[in-house]
Design an enzyme around this catalytic site. Structure first.
Site, short mmCIF file in Angstrom:
data_model
loop_
_atom_site.label_atom_id
_atom_site.label_comp_id
_atom_site.label_asym_id
_atom_site.label_seq_id
_atom_site.Cartn_x
_atom_site.Cartn_y
_atom_site.Cartn_z
N HIS A 90 0.31 1.18 2.08
CA HIS A 90 -0.54 2.38 2.83
C HIS A 90 -1.36 1.51 3.78
O HIS A 90 -2.07 0.88 3.48
CB HIS A 90 -1.31 3.26 1.93
N CYS A 91 -1.08 1.83 5.13
CA CYS A 91 -1.69 1.26 6.09
C CYS A 91 -2.70 1.92 7.02
O CYS A 91 -2.14 2.78 7.63
CB CYS A 91 -0.95 -0.11 6.88
#
Ligand SMILES: [Zn+2]
Ligand SMILES: [Zn+2]
Length: 303
Positions: free
Chosen positions: A149-150
């Site tokens: 998840h960025c």
């Protein structure tokens, strides 16, 4: 690999959508420094200076279009949620034996994740079966072939937007390198005693800032690119790279060329675009995210 990028990204998720504004701010500073302050005016000088300026401006704008296309493709594309009611096809009998009837002990087994078959994976938080290579994200729930998840894209990077993410890294590296190199002579002039009456304090400041920012991004994105080239060549996600045992050969490793196709598709005309050919999507289950070919001699099993 000692570089745990996804933990770093998860820790920053509180920053949220502000990161989109940060990306657009960096793009704006670079645009002002290259186009407005330096190479736009140089275009009118004539001779070789005009040729150089035209080259820089054409490449800059082409890369910018690709960069923004890929960036927003990662932001808005569903990384791959698990379809409601999905259950592993090959394990119907196992499932039936273990979930019919749904006795209290079976439910307890599901909730503890302690099912008999190692191939059946269940997410206690989403209360659903997990397809192969699916992982739970604390922000986005279960995501197919979750990579990480960025916050830079305010989204998970998973089965359906991983290619766009890689291309975003690729174009960002090329663009930031071009900006840093094209601003280098102006950056050096900033520290020299050469008088340049055409430069305003604003253009000097953005030239300085644009050079420093783009150089920093070029170097850090290069690190990510090298890491992801190694992950794609082994058909591994960032999460899997930390979970799998290095001593055993990875079951999804089909050889470098096929591993590349599992992410980029088989059509050369689409390799540099954040999209897939319809035919590829139809015949390659890995692009849909629910099913992945394993190398010969290996029966599907999960980590
Ligand atoms: Zn989940
Ligand atoms: Zn997520």
């Amino acid at each position: 690999m000692a570089w745990n990028v996804f933990k770093f990204c998860t820790g920053l998720r509180v920053v949220g959508s502000v990161m989109i504004l940060v990306v657009l701010a960096v793009v704006s500073v670079s645009y002002y420094a290259v186009v407005i302050s330096n190479y736009g005016p140089q275009l009118l000088k004539g001779g070789s200076e005009t040729v150089v300026a035209a080259f820089v401006l054409i490449v800059f704008h082409a890369l910018l279009v690709m960069l923004l296309w890929c960036y927003f493709a990662v932001v808005v594309t569903d990384p791959g949620g698990v379809p409601q009611g999905w259950k592993p096809e090959a394990d119907d009998e196992d499932l039936e034996a273990q979930t019919m009837p749904l006795s209290a002990s079976t439910v307890a087994g599901l909730n503890s994740g302690a099912l008999q078959s190692p191939r059946i994976r269940y997410c206690r938080k989403c209360c659903q079966y997990k397809p192969p290579r699916c992982h739970h994200c604390s922000v986005c729930k279960c995501i197919l072939k979750m990579d990480h998840h960025c916050v830079w894209v305010v989204n998970c990077v998973g089965a359906r937007n991983y290619k766009a993410f890689l291309l975003f890294l690729f174009y960002t590296f090329l663009e930031t390198t071009l900006v840093a190199l094209s601003l280098l002579p102006h950056f050096i002039a900033f520290f020299s005693d050469v008088e340049d009456n055409a430069s305003t304090p604003g253009s000097l400041a953005t030239t300085f800032l644009g050079f420093v920012l783009d150089l920093a991004f070029a170097l850090s994105v290069l690190g990510f690119l090298i890491m992801h080239v190694s992950l794609v060549s082994g058909n591994t996600t960032t999460i899997e790279a930390y979970e799998k045992k290095a001593s055993t050969r990875w079951q999804y490793d089909l050889g470098r060329w096929r591993n590349f196709e599992q992410v980029f598709g088989t059509r050369r005309s689409h390799w540099l675009l954040p999209t897939y050919a319809e035919e590829d999507v139809r015949r390659m289950p890995s692009l849909r995210g629910l099913d992945y070919p394993v190398r010969a001699g290996i029966e599907g099993s999960e980590i």
